[in-house]
Design a protein around this motif. Structure first.
Motif, mmCIF file in Angstrom:
data_model
loop_
_atom_site.group_PDB
_atom_site.id
_atom_site.type_symbol
_atom_site.label_atom_id
_atom_site.label_comp_id
_atom_site.label_asym_id
_atom_site.label_seq_id
_atom_site.Cartn_x
_atom_site.Cartn_y
_atom_site.Cartn_z
ATOM 1 N N CYS A 1 0.885 -1.421 -0.134
ATOM 2 C CA CYS A 1 -0.024 0.133 0.028
ATOM 3 C C CYS A 1 1.119 1.249 0.006
ATOM 4 N N THR A 2 0.334 2.186 -0.573
ATOM 5 C CA THR A 2 0.978 3.473 -0.663
ATOM 6 C C THR A 2 0.186 4.688 0.113
ATOM 7 N N GLY A 3 -1.005 4.154 0.620
ATOM 8 C CA GLY A 3 -1.688 5.161 1.786
ATOM 9 C C GLY A 3 -2.675 4.180 2.667
ATOM 10 N N ALA A 4 -3.101 4.763 3.373
ATOM 11 C CA ALA A 4 -3.859 4.105 4.624
ATOM 12 C C ALA A 4 -5.437 4.225 3.986
ATOM 13 N N GLY A 5 -5.613 5.104 3.142
ATOM 14 C CA GLY A 5 -7.035 5.316 2.971
ATOM 15 C C GLY A 5 -8.184 5.987 3.687
ATOM 16 N N SER A 6 -9.552 5.862 3.501
ATOM 17 C CA SER A 6 -10.365 6.922 4.346
ATOM 18 C C SER A 6 -11.406 6.447 4.627
ATOM 19 N N THR A 7 -11.545 4.893 4.423
ATOM 20 C CA THR A 7 -12.534 4.246 5.107
ATOM 21 C C THR A 7 -11.986 3.360 6.056
ATOM 22 N N PHE A 8 -12.499 3.123 7.406
ATOM 23 C CA PHE A 8 -12.060 2.641 8.496
ATOM 24 C C PHE A 8 -13.401 1.986 9.388
ATOM 25 N N SER A 9 -12.966 1.340 10.270
ATOM 26 C CA SER A 9 -13.922 0.594 11.270
ATOM 27 C C SER A 9 -13.674 1.515 12.824
ATOM 28 N N VAL A 10 -14.745 1.954 13.232
ATOM 29 C CA VAL A 10 -14.570 2.563 14.735
ATOM 30 C C VAL A 10 -15.377 1.343 15.680
ATOM 31 N N PHE A 11 -14.857 1.007 16.844
ATOM 32 C CA PHE A 11 -15.526 0.136 17.721
ATOM 33 C C PHE A 11 -15.802 0.892 18.857
ATOM 34 N N ILE A 12 -17.228 1.011 19.024
ATOM 35 C CA ILE A 12 -17.709 1.729 20.127
ATOM 36 C C ILE A 12 -17.494 1.049 21.544
ATOM 37 N N LYS A 13 -17.546 1.776 22.607
ATOM 38 C CA LYS A 13 -17.567 1.194 23.858
ATOM 39 C C LYS A 13 -19.138 0.844 23.710
ATOM 40 N N GLY A 14 -19.367 -0.627 24.138
ATOM 41 C CA GLY A 14 -20.886 -0.839 24.509
ATOM 42 C C GLY A 14 -20.988 -1.870 23.195
ATOM 43 N N GLY A 15 -22.337 -1.657 22.654
ATOM 44 C CA GLY A 15 -22.737 -2.763 21.733
ATOM 45 C C GLY A 15 -23.796 -1.959 20.526
ATOM 46 N N GLU A 16 -24.601 -2.693 20.089
ATOM 47 C CA GLU A 16 -25.642 -2.043 19.028
ATOM 48 C C GLU A 16 -26.268 -0.880 19.469
ATOM 49 N N LYS A 17 -26.821 -0.944 20.703
ATOM 50 C CA LYS A 17 -27.425 0.383 21.411
ATOM 51 C C LYS A 17 -26.705 1.605 21.377
ATOM 52 N N GLU A 18 -25.387 1.284 21.706
ATOM 53 C CA GLU A 18 -24.476 2.399 21.809
ATOM 54 C C GLU A 18 -24.212 3.134 20.511
ATOM 55 N N SER A 19 -23.647 1.910 19.642
ATOM 56 C CA SER A 19 -23.525 2.361 18.240
ATOM 57 C C SER A 19 -24.543 3.348 17.604
ATOM 58 N N PHE A 20 -25.779 2.931 17.869
ATOM 59 C CA PHE A 20 -26.918 3.375 17.148
ATOM 60 C C PHE A 20 -27.034 4.752 17.447
ATOM 61 N N ARG A 21 -26.742 4.922 18.864
ATOM 62 C CA ARG A 21 -26.852 6.211 19.537
ATOM 63 C C ARG A 21 -25.942 7.206 18.726
ATOM 64 N N PHE A 22 -24.688 6.795 18.501
ATOM 65 C CA PHE A 22 -23.545 7.240 17.930
ATOM 66 C C PHE A 22 -23.908 7.806 16.555
ATOM 67 N N LEU A 23 -24.450 6.966 15.657
ATOM 68 C CA LEU A 23 -24.699 7.201 14.488
ATOM 69 C C LEU A 23 -25.866 7.977 14.361
ATOM 70 N N ASP A 24 -26.973 8.020 15.147
ATOM 71 C CA ASP A 24 -28.262 8.833 15.173
ATOM 72 C C ASP A 24 -27.829 10.204 15.557
ATOM 73 N N ALA A 25 -26.676 10.521 16.364
ATOM 74 C CA ALA A 25 -26.158 11.651 16.659
ATOM 75 C C ALA A 25 -25.607 12.723 15.987
ATOM 76 N N LEU A 26 -24.903 11.741 14.813
ATOM 77 C CA LEU A 26 -24.234 12.689 13.682
ATOM 78 C C LEU A 26 -25.006 13.828 13.022
ATOM 79 N N LYS A 27 -24.258 14.836 12.762
ATOM 80 C CA LYS A 27 -24.795 15.988 12.127
ATOM 81 C C LYS A 27 -24.473 16.340 10.754
ATOM 82 N N ILE A 28 -23.165 16.243 10.661
ATOM 83 C CA ILE A 28 -22.264 16.469 9.287
ATOM 84 C C ILE A 28 -22.213 14.967 8.734
ATOM 85 N N ALA A 29 -21.792 13.967 9.164
ATOM 86 C CA ALA A 29 -21.833 12.850 8.530
ATOM 87 C C ALA A 29 -22.973 12.206 8.393
ATOM 88 N N LYS A 30 -23.279 11.747 7.109
ATOM 89 C CA LYS A 30 -24.789 11.148 6.638
ATOM 90 C C LYS A 30 -24.765 9.416 7.052
#
Length: 434
Positions: free
Chosen positions: A344-373
């Motif tokens: 590879c010559t670069g790390a890219g711009s797509t990655f995984s974030v592991f949120i502390k918790g599970g599906e419930k916490e991940s959904f809260r994070f996703l639902d709270a985003l304002k700029i990111a779609k």
């Protein structure tokens, strides 16, 4: 990729060198494969909205169809019918091949139509496919649930497998194929893997394949390069023979089209082309024209998105509500770092974030985003975030998701070209609500 002395369309031969200097892909995207003289002097290729093309004479029609039907190898030296070829598609194919240093390329109506056409062209009844894991969920479904109905089997190995592990898998595949009376037809890779970003050692796969199949009849090595290509990884250099893309992603880059592509050796492209001609999976002229527009800014867009991702991940790494990052710029595993350094010559711009918790916490994070779609897909100008376990990989059995590391606290993020400090502010406020 057409040779400079034999352009597909009549007109000036494409210029790929000036003196002893080979022109870079970012330069060739502005005009390679298109002669304005053929289109009334138009600076940019027009959209050729026609279903069929008039032949200069009957002999030319026969000659063109000899290419279309596979009696003559290589791309057709004339236009026949828009299910087979067209000016916009051929110019696009010429330019796609440039990025990967491929002999030739084919474009399709979607990434999955590219993958399906490739598989149908190269795999027969009772054959065995060897593939890395995880794959994009639809690709896994196509191999495991659809092709299996026609007697096709598969064996798989984890993306980070060593040469020794790959040797073992290939030996197992050979035994399976012999028992079924078929052959090992294809080695299909996805690297980085969706959505974990795990890397496959393509060089090790090539060495293992060549050792297991010392004769001329070898299964082709194909790789889905959507996450990093074509800017940050060119797998042909590591030994792949076919490179697959969802052109919807970085190549299109504006979240306004769906398309796919395959680049590779001339012999393999010639094997896939008749299948595309038969089942009609070519992309349409308008989509091809839009991709030609997008390729002109591909390097600029991907570079900015990659820079943004590095800044965002530097913030996320230290946040107490982030328990892990699947980002290629921050690899912790030594074996994966070694693959990255070689491939590879670069790390890219797509990655995984592991949120502390599970599906419930991940959904809260996703639902709270304002700029990111909150949307699936990646590689667009805008930042996107999604939950693979509940969305793109929902159809994957729970046990397999667990084995592949697709957990309920995994959020996939594709960073766009917005201001990076604005993105960091958005991620911060969303994490505060977890």
């Amino acid at each position: 990729m057409t040779d400079a002395t034999t352009p597909r369309r009549k007109g000036k031969s494409p210029i790929k060198k000036i003196g002893g200097r080979t022109l870079k892909p970012s330069t060739l995207m502005m005009g390679h494969g298109f002669d304005p003289v053929l289109s009334e002097g138009a600076l940019k290729p027009p959209i050729f909205l026609t279903s069929t093309f008039a032949f200069e004479n009957a002999a030319a029609g026969k000659r063109f169809f000899e290419h279309i039907t596979g009696k003559r190898k290589g791309p057709a030296d004339g236009l026949v019918y828009s299910r087979f070829n067209g000016p916009n598609q051929e110019i696009l194919e010429d330019r796609l091949a440039v990025w990967d240093g491929a002999d030739d390329a084919l474009v399709f109506s979607s990434g999955m139509s590219a993958i399906a056409t490739l598989l149908l062209a190269l795999v027969s009844q009772n054959d065995v496919i060897v593939h890395s894991g995880p794959l994009y969920a639809a690709t896994e479904t196509l191999i495991a649930r659809i092709l299996s109905r026609f007697g096709v089997s598969f064996v798989d190995f984890p993306a980070g497998a060593s040469r020794k592990e790959i040797d073992k898998i290939l030996a197992s595949a050979q035994k399976m194929a012999k028992k079924k009376g078929g052959k090992v037809a294809l080695v299909y890779l996805e690297s980085p893997a969706n959505p974990t970003n795990a890397l496959v050692d393509v060089e090790a796969v090539r060495a293992a394949r060549d050792a297991a199949f010392p004769g001329d009849q070898k299964p082709a090595i194909a790789i889905d390069n959507t996450f990093l290509g074509p800017l940050w990884q060119q797998p042909i250099k590591q030994g792949a023979e076919l490179v697959v893309y969802s052109l919807t992603k970085y190549a299109g880059g504006h979240s306004d089209l769906v398309a796919g592509g395959v680049c590779g050796t001339q012999a393999l492209i010639d094997a896939i082309r008749p299948m595309r001609n038969t089942i009609g999976t070519i992309c349409d002229p308008n989509t091809a024209w839009m991709l030609l527009r997008s390729l002109e800014t591909l390097e600029l867009r991907m570079t900015r998105a990659g820079e943004n991702a590095a800044k965002v991940c530097a913030f996320l790494k230290t946040h107490p509500k982030v328990v892990g990052l699947g980002y290629l710029g921050m690899i912790e595993d030594k074996a994966q770092q070694d693959i990255y350094n070689r491939h590879c010559t670069g790390a890219g711009s797509t990655f995984s974030v592991f949120i502390k918790g599970g599906e419930k916490e991940s959904f809260r994070f996703l639902d709270a985003l304002k700029i990111a779609k909150l949307a699936v897909s990646l590689g667009g100008t805008e930042t996107l975030a999604s939950h693979p376990a509940a969305m793109t990989h929902l159809s994957v059995p729970e046990e397999r998701k667990k084995a592949l590391g697709i957990t309920n606290n995994l959020v996939r993020v594709s960073i766009g070209i917005e201001d990076p400090d604005d993105l960091i502010a958005d991620f911060k406020q969303a994490l505060d609500q977890v």
